[in-house]
Design an enzyme around this catalytic site. Structure first.
Site, PDB file in Angstrom:
ATOM      1  N   LYS A  32       0.050   4.255  -0.331  1.00 56.18           N
ATOM      2  CA  LYS A  32      -0.622   5.427   0.240  1.00 56.18           C
ATOM      3  C   LYS A  32      -0.385   6.650  -0.674  1.00 56.18           C
ATOM      4  CE  LYS A  32      -0.314   3.341   4.772  1.00 56.18           C
ATOM      5  NZ  LYS A  32      -0.175   3.527   6.232  1.00 56.18           N
TER       6      LYS A  32
ATOM      7  N   GLY B 187       2.836   3.640  14.860  1.00 58.13           N
ATOM      8  CA  GLY B 187       3.222   5.007  15.182  1.00 58.13           C
ATOM      9  C   GLY B 187       2.957   5.422  16.614  1.00 58.13           C
TER      10      GLY B 187
ATOM     11  N   HIS C  60      -9.565   0.844   5.003  1.00 59.63           N
ATOM     12  CA  HIS C  60      -8.284   1.059   5.673  1.00 59.63           C
ATOM     13  C   HIS C  60      -8.490   1.977   6.875  1.00 59.63           C
ATOM     14  CE1 HIS C  60      -4.147   2.395   6.360  1.00 59.63           C
ATOM     15  NE2 HIS C  60      -3.773   1.306   5.719  1.00 59.63           N
TER      16      HIS C  60
ATOM     17  N   GLU D 240      -5.392  -4.688  10.978  1.00 62.94           N
ATOM     18  CA  GLU D 240      -4.478  -3.606  11.336  1.00 62.94           C
ATOM     19  C   GLU D 240      -4.601  -3.291  12.830  1.00 62.94           C
ATOM     20  OE1 GLU D 240      -4.482  -0.266   8.149  1.00 62.94           O
ATOM     21  OE2 GLU D 240      -6.579  -0.817   8.488  1.00 62.94           O
TER      22      GLU D 240
ATOM     23  N   SER E   1       2.865  -2.720  10.807  1.00 60.97           N
ATOM     24  CA  SER E   1       4.299  -2.419  10.742  1.00 60.97           C
ATOM     25  C   SER E   1       5.130  -3.666  10.463  1.00 60.97           C
ATOM     26  CB  SER E   1       4.766  -1.737  12.030  1.00 60.97           C
ATOM     27  OG  SER E   1       4.097  -0.507  12.220  1.00 60.97           O
TER      28      SER E   1
ATOM     29  N   GLU F 116      -6.998   4.458   7.939  1.00 60.29           N
ATOM     30  CA  GLU F 116      -6.891   5.888   7.631  1.00 60.29           C
ATOM     31  C   GLU F 116      -8.160   6.410   6.972  1.00 60.29           C
ATOM     32  OE1 GLU F 116      -2.101   5.294   7.098  1.00 60.29           O
ATOM     33  OE2 GLU F 116      -3.352   5.593   5.330  1.00 60.29           O
TER      34      GLU F 116
ATOM     35  N   ASN G  14       0.862  -1.182   0.000  1.00 59.26           N
ATOM     36  CA  ASN G  14       0.000   0.000   0.000  1.00 59.26           C
ATOM     37  C   ASN G  14       0.901   1.236   0.000  1.00 59.26           C
ATOM     38  OD1 ASN G  14      -1.978   1.934   0.296  1.00 59.26           O
ATOM     39  ND2 ASN G  14      -2.397   1.458   2.440  1.00 59.26           N
TER      40      ASN G  14
END
Length: 255
Positions: A11, A175, A97, A169, A215, A99, A9
């Site tokens: 992004k 992060g 996703h 996910e 990650s 996000e 991905n």
């Protein structure tokens, strides 16, 4: 035997020229993928036609869109339909996703509609699910992810489900400085498989490809992919460097 997949991905990264260089680097050193061990590349929309042209002669390497609209066509400036993605050369589309859920407030009902549009256009769907930090800290992650799956996918038939890949996910481990262990990944993947099995039966549950999207990188890919219910990865940052992505693909091929 269910498919194992590593999906990139990108992004909002890579110009057309940068993307072409990256794909060339991946193809130059690509391990031997096969019908049961595949690679998917999800570039920005502007790169789909070019990436599809680059990989068209490489068996078992496919292209995905990163999103699609919930309608077939219409006055939706700046949007792209599932049919357009397919016409541009995509075989897959990423739906839900984290996000998209967070930044664009995409809820379960909307994602179910997007899934329907993608399947109607002949695309396979990489359906994302996963919990934020407060849910993990409350130890209610299984119920949270189960609700996402039921709301987004349980209206589908067994036949339609064969065109679905699920990507888990752990948002809390991306992060935040916290790391999800391979045991935590396996636990959630096993739960997701049990949710599918309870609704659709053992054959569908066993056939479901479930990717890990927390990650994943060359240093931990082999350990993650050794888990019995982890069937590959949805890769973000590590997919933007050919050598790192190749390392992850190699771990999937050897798993």
């Amino acid at each position: 035997m269910r498919k194992k997949i590593v999906a990139a991905n990108w992004k909002m990264n890579m110009t057309t020229q940068e993307g072409a260089v990256l794909v060339a680097g991946i193809l130059e050193n690509l391990p031997a993928v096969s019908e049961q061990k595949q690679v998917v590349i999800a570039p920005p929309f502007i790169n789909i036609v070019n990436v599809a042209a680059q990989v068209k002669d490489t068996a078992f390497v496919s292209v995905a869109g990163q999103n699609c609209h919930q309608e077939t066509s219409g006055a939706y400036t700046g949007e792209i339909s599932a049919h357009m993605l397919g016409a541009a050369g995509a075989d897959y589309v990423i739906i839900g996703h984290s996000e998209r859920r967070e930044y664009f407030q995409e809820d379960d009902a909307l994602l179910a509609r997007k899934t329907d549009q993608a399947l109607a256009a002949g695309l396979k769907v990489i359906f994302c699910c996963g919990e934020p930090l407060e849910i993990r800290d409350a130890d209610t992650q299984n119920q949270y992810v189960e609700k996402q799956i039921k709301a987004g996918l349980f209206h589908l038939s067994n036949l339609q489900l064969t065109d679905i890949v699920i990507a888990y996910e752990p948002i809390w481990a991306i992060g935040t400085g916290r790391t999800a262990s391979s045991a935590q990944a396996q636990d959630m993947h096993a739960h997701i498989r049990s949710v599918i099995t309870a609704q659709y039966g053992n054959d569908s549950g066993n056939a479901m490809t479930i990717l890990y999207g927390g990650s994943c990188k060359p240093s931990n890919a082999a350990e993650l992919f050794a888990c019995p219910d982890v069937d590959g990865g949805l890769i973000g940052g590590a997919s933007l460097k050919a050598d790192e992505f190749i390392g992850i693909i190699d771990a999937m091929v050897k798993s």
